[in-house]
Design an enzyme around this catalytic site. Structure first.
Site, PDB file in Angstrom:
ATOM      1  CG  HIS A 158     -33.363  55.458  46.168  1.00 22.34           C
ATOM      2  ND1 HIS A 158     -32.661  56.008  47.216  1.00 22.34           N
ATOM      3  CD2 HIS A 158     -34.669  55.547  46.497  1.00 22.34           C
ATOM      4  CE1 HIS A 158     -33.510  56.406  48.157  1.00 22.34           C
ATOM      5  NE2 HIS A 158     -34.743  56.142  47.739  1.00 22.34           N
TER       6      HIS A 158
ATOM      7  CB  CYS B 136     -34.922  59.574  48.164  1.00 21.93           C
ATOM      8  SG  CYS B 136     -36.467  58.905  48.818  1.00 21.93           S
TER       9      CYS B 136
ATOM     10  CD  GLU C 196     -29.203  55.369  46.376  1.00 23.94           C
ATOM     11  OE1 GLU C 196     -29.352  56.071  45.352  1.00 23.94           O
ATOM     12  OE2 GLU C 196     -29.954  55.440  47.369  1.00 23.94           O
TER      13      GLU C 196
END
Lengths: 237, 736
Positions: free
Chosen positions: A210, A94, A212
């Protein structure tokens, strides 16, 4: 490869004022490796030897001037560029992807979403047929991954020659593809549906989604854990 | 003697929103005429926004205690015990007036302000919600305001990195000239590490940290305490400008400093800026304060004492440090590139003394500012008794699915995806259920525990019957928390009303607080924080009353929570809270009635608090035991809409059995309270448990693998078709 064997892997996560996914990435990597990555403050001009540097998401320096522009010129990024120049692996997610394009480590730019609005939603990615890279070698070409995006400037843009070159060299790591989720497959108008790209040696990857945030079924998908753990395993071998 | 080159007159006081009586009282307490700075401080502290002068009498009646309460109203935010030595710290606050004038900045600073209230207490914010009300969809300003407010909320929350996980957006013509923007923040702290605002220790340093002070937002609290008119646009300069990047740095710096055992007390500079923070800190500590205004970091040259004290520049804090902690603290703020300036000290005088340009700019006693702040028992008109609407009066012979199409495709009920996809709802990676469900669910980082959070209010009901409407806001929030399987804990409220000097409006305010208090007491969800926003009127027309309830609950294991979408074919569908004999429903003040063009005001559905409590408790048990697999509270649009919503975002349809007598539309669209639609794979266990608990239950259908909604034998619609209508509404509106 077992989980515990990843514990010898050294991962550093850069932290800029305004980074806000640094902790999430640290938690995800720690969950996968049983070892807490080092958080490295932006004013630091050097890096201890590491196997992977992650430039996390957020709004470094408030995204003032241009997303990633100020972070791209911070002392720590000189050290990250040196690390990459030695063949070290770097992952930008990002805002981290935006920072990597600002430093020139990755080609192209990320401009404002075509819809002119911030977009936060689950998207489906398809793994490209890529050159040899630690970030994709554990995945199969065509493999789909559900991973969320959350950004305002994720619209990947480069001139046609660059896009052709990325495609021909196998540097397009991930593309947005259709899924059951509401809304267009490509959330931001990115050229050729590009969600993530590799550097020309395959050792640096930038991606807008993302991983994560997709490390448990409770997140609605564990595909981010798949992506990260396959990358970490590849870096171990 | 203070600098008194411009001694004030009553005209000056009136321009600052003070009444003749209030002006006389200031003269009496000071025993002299105030200068501009002093009068500004009085007017800000005695404004409706800071003093709650019209609402205090009623707010005092709310239940604020309970074993779960760690900190009730009065601090920057409320705190409740969620177990494991942790506290949930939360508050809701309005930014209505600024958001109407400048929607992006107004909404952004609303988010920034409520986040500061939470991290000032030592909590790391973990979730944001917002309750929004806009004018009619086709009103000329609605698109501009909706677009700007949503972008502003996202602009601040996304950047600072706190997920926006829920809230509500509704449209009604009474908000055409006065939108509502209420932002709620929830944080987590160790129960024994909560910071408060009372100043301690005369001689201790008073420190200013954060952004510099500019001329923005001067006297914003006073603006928020007056009605709007055509000249409102000229108040644009009194809207604050947000800087979420500085907000993020300030949050990290404050949390880092609070972990270092240096802070004695701390207060955010919100409404009325340096004035309210210094006055509140000193007065709560029963002490005084001296500040040298020449030391305040200023963004502009030549700011007067009045401007420095009344500026509402954002991202600033005032704190009292331990005497030997200044160096530690300075190093932390240097690291985050933030201003850190000792500007004064705590004193024993009980006075606020301000120095400027080598002289005394202000020297006033603190007690009158707080203790003598006016408190009014404003007159109320009797609330009229509304008749019950007979279901036959709401005549329509349309099939249920036709009505579902028009209702779900209408801005009242359509998908809010266009709004919430502009908010980062997963940053921090602990969001288990984000926007679009009954309550949001956020995992307590590093544990299995979760916080359930919702905001609710049904202004139609409050308008028709304020006391019932006040109760209903609490009851609906309670149901939303129970519907995901969590245990309701406590509430924060945001009371949005028109001009309380009008007896009809005062009745709405007072009676809805009475209702809210009864429900909060009965359901054991005390009010731990809140905000009042009055004078929500434009050119003499008030908004529909909107006392918003934000509720927080807890669930021990987030993996046991359920959502509101169907999860498996062939599961049985039940109404919990209604028995087989019910073949009609309460259509008064319902969305159905509004959509049938009924404009007269009828009585809203009554609230049975016993039923709410017992049904909610049973549902929580049934979810914890795995008996119930999905649950959705029945609210706007009644049973049929609830069933449709459960299907829309699932891969399943439903076959519903209709009652054989009675009033079909009353049954399908009535808004009787204390009811949920639930699904289960073990129907007999559920009915047995309900019967044992004395809770009404009725089987109404089955979840189907065919993605159609079928009501009875002949009335069917594809889920896809309904979903397309629901999803298309807001994008079409905003594409204009």
């Amino acid at each position: 490869m077992t989980l515990s064997s990843l514990a010898s892997l050294r991962v550093a996560i850069t932290v800029f004022p305004g980074s806000n996914c640094d902790r999430d990435m640290m938690v995800a990597v720690e969950q996968l490796t049983n070892r807490r990555p080092a958080l490295v403050w932006h004013k630091q001009a050097s890096l201890d030897p590491v196997d992977l540097v992650i430039v996390p998401g957020g709004f470094s320096f408030g995204d003032y001037l241009r997303c990633g522009a100020l972070a791209g010129r911070s002392p720590i990024m000189n050290a990250v560029m040196d690390h990459a120049a030695r063949g070290g692996a770097v992952l930008g997610v990002c805002n981290g992807f935006q920072v990597l394009t600002e430093t020139g480590m990755l080609p192209g730019v990320l401009i404002r979403n075509a819809g002119l609005r911030f977009s936060c939603r689950m998207v489906r990615l398809e793994t490209g047929e890529t050159m040899s890279s630690p970030f994709t070698q554990g995945l199969t070409a065509g493999q789909s991954l559900d991973i969320p995006v959350a950004h305002n400037e994720g619209n990947y843009f480069a001139d046609e020659d660059t896009l052709d070159r990325l495609q021909d060299n196998g540097q397009i790591a991930f593309r947005y593809v259709a899924s059951d989720a509401e809304g267009p497959a490509n959330p931001n108008g990115a050229a050729r549906d590009i969600a993530g790209i590799l550097s020309n040696n395959g050792r640096v990857m930038g991606m807008m989604p993302h991983p994560e945030r997709a490390i448990s079924p409770l997140h609605g998908s564990s595909d981010g854990a798949t992506l990260l753990s396959k990358s970490l395993e590849a870096l171990m071998s | 003697m203070t600098q008194n080159d411009h001694l004030m007159t009553f005209d000056d006081a009136a321009a600052m929103g003070l009444s003749r009586d209030e002006w006389e009282l200031i003269l009496k307490r000071l025993e002299r005429t105030p200068n501009q700075c002093e009068l500004g401080i009085f007017s800000a502290m005695w404004s409706e926004h800071c003093s709650y002068k019209s609402s205090k009498k009623w707010l005092k009646t709310l239940p604020v205690d309970g074993p779960q309460v760690i900190e009730g109203p009065g601090e920057n935010a409320g705190a409740v015990d969620i177990g494991d030595g942790l506290a949930a710290i939360f508050k809701i606050e309005s930014h209505n007036h600024p958001s109407f004038i400048e929607p992006y900045q107004g909404a952004a600073t609303g988010v920034g302000g409520i986040l500061r209230d939470v991290f000032t207490m030592g909590a790391r914010p973990v979730a944001l919600l917002n309750a929004l009300r806009f004018g009619e969809a086709n009103h000329e300003k609605t698109r501009h305001l909706l677009g700007g407010v949503v972008a502003g909320i996202g602009g601040y929350g996304n950047c600072i990195g706190i997920p926006t996980v829920g809230g509500e957006v509704n449209f009604d013509k009474s908000y055409n000239g006065n939108i509502l923007v209420n932002a709620m923040a929830v944080g987590l702290a160790n129960s024994d590490r909560i910071f408060r605002s009372a100043a301690t220790g005369p001689g201790n340093p008073v420190i200013y940290v954060g952004a510099k002070t500019g001329r923005d937002g001067i006297h914003g609290a006073t603006m928020a305490s007056a009605e709007f008119s055509d000249e409102t646009e000229s108040k644009r300069p009194t809207v604050q400008v947000g800087d979420p990047f500085t907000g993020k740095l300030l949050m990290e710096a404050c949390l880092e400093l609070m972990a270092s055992d240096s802070v004695l007390s701390i207060q955010d500079m919100g409404a009325a800026g340096l004035t309210s923070s210094s006055v509140e800190m000193a007065s709560k500590g029963g002490l005084g304060m001296e500040i040298d205004l020449d030391l305040v970091p200023a963004r502009e040259d030549g700011m007067t004492a009045y401007e420095l004290m009344l500026s509402e520049s954002q991202e600033r804090m005032l704190m009292v440090l331990k005497p030997d902690a200044t160096d530690t603290a300075r190093a932390i703020f240097d690291k985050w590139d933030l201003d850190f300036m000792p500007i004064g000290q705590v004193t024993e005088t009980g006075r606020l003394v301000l120095f400027k340009d080598g002289g005394i700019a202000c020297d006033i006693p603190l007690a009158p500012l707080v203790d003598d702040a006016p408190e009014y028992d404003r007159p109320q008109n009797l609330v009229p008794q509304r008749p019950r609407l007979a279901s036959d009066k709401a005549k329509s012979d349309k099939p249920i699915t036709d009505l579902l199409q028009s209702m779900l495709g209408h801005v009242d009920l359509a998908s809010r995806r266009w709004v919430y996809e502009q908010y980062d709802s997963h940053v921090m990676a602990d969001t288990i259920a984000g926007p679009g469900g009954d309550a949001a669910l956020v995992r307590v980082h590093g544990s299995q525990r979760g916080l359930a959070i919702t905001t609710d209010c049904t202004p139609r009901y409050v308008e028709a019957d304020p006391e019932t409407g006040g109760k209903q806001a609490v009851a609906e929030a309670y149901r939303n928390i129970c519907a995901i399987g969590a245990r309701p804990l406590a509430i924060t409220n945001n009371l949005n009303f028109g001009n309380p000097e009008k007896p009809d409006i005062m009745a709405q305010l007072a009676q809805s607080v009475v209702g809210m208090g009864k429900a909060a007491k009965h359901l054991d969800t005390p009010v731990v924080s809140g905000n009042v926003s009055l004078y929500n009127e434009t050119d003499g027309t008030a908004i529909r009353p909107c006392p918003v309830v934000g509720m927080v609950g807890v669930i021990e294991d987030v993996t046991m929570a359920v959502g509101s979408r169907f999860v498996a074919a062939n599961e049985e569908i039940f109404i919990l809270g209604q028995d087989d004999s019910q073949n009609d429903g309460w259509l008064g003040a319902s969305l159905y009635a509004a959509h049938q063009g009924i404009t007269a005001i009828y009585a809203p559905p009554p609230i049975d608090l016993d039923a709410e409590e017992q049904t909610g408790k049973l549902l929580v048990q049934m979810i914890a035991s795995g008996t119930v697999t999905a649950a959705h509270d029945i609210s706007d649009g009644g049973l049929a809409v609830a069933i449709a919503e459960m299907s829309l975002h699932s891969a399943f349809g439903a076959h519903i059995t209709l009652p054989t007598s009675g009033h079909l539309h009353g049954w399908a669209f009535g808004e009787d309270q204390a009811r949920y639609v639930v699904t289960t794979a073990v129907g007999p266990s559920l009915t047995q448990a309900a019967q044992k608990a004395g809770i009404a239950i009725s089987k109404i259908g089955t979840v189907t693998s065919k993605t159609e909604l079928q009501f009875g034998d002949n009335d069917t619609i594809s889920v896809e078709e309904l979903k397309n209508l629901s999803e298309a509404c807001l994008p079409a509106l905003m594409a204009g």
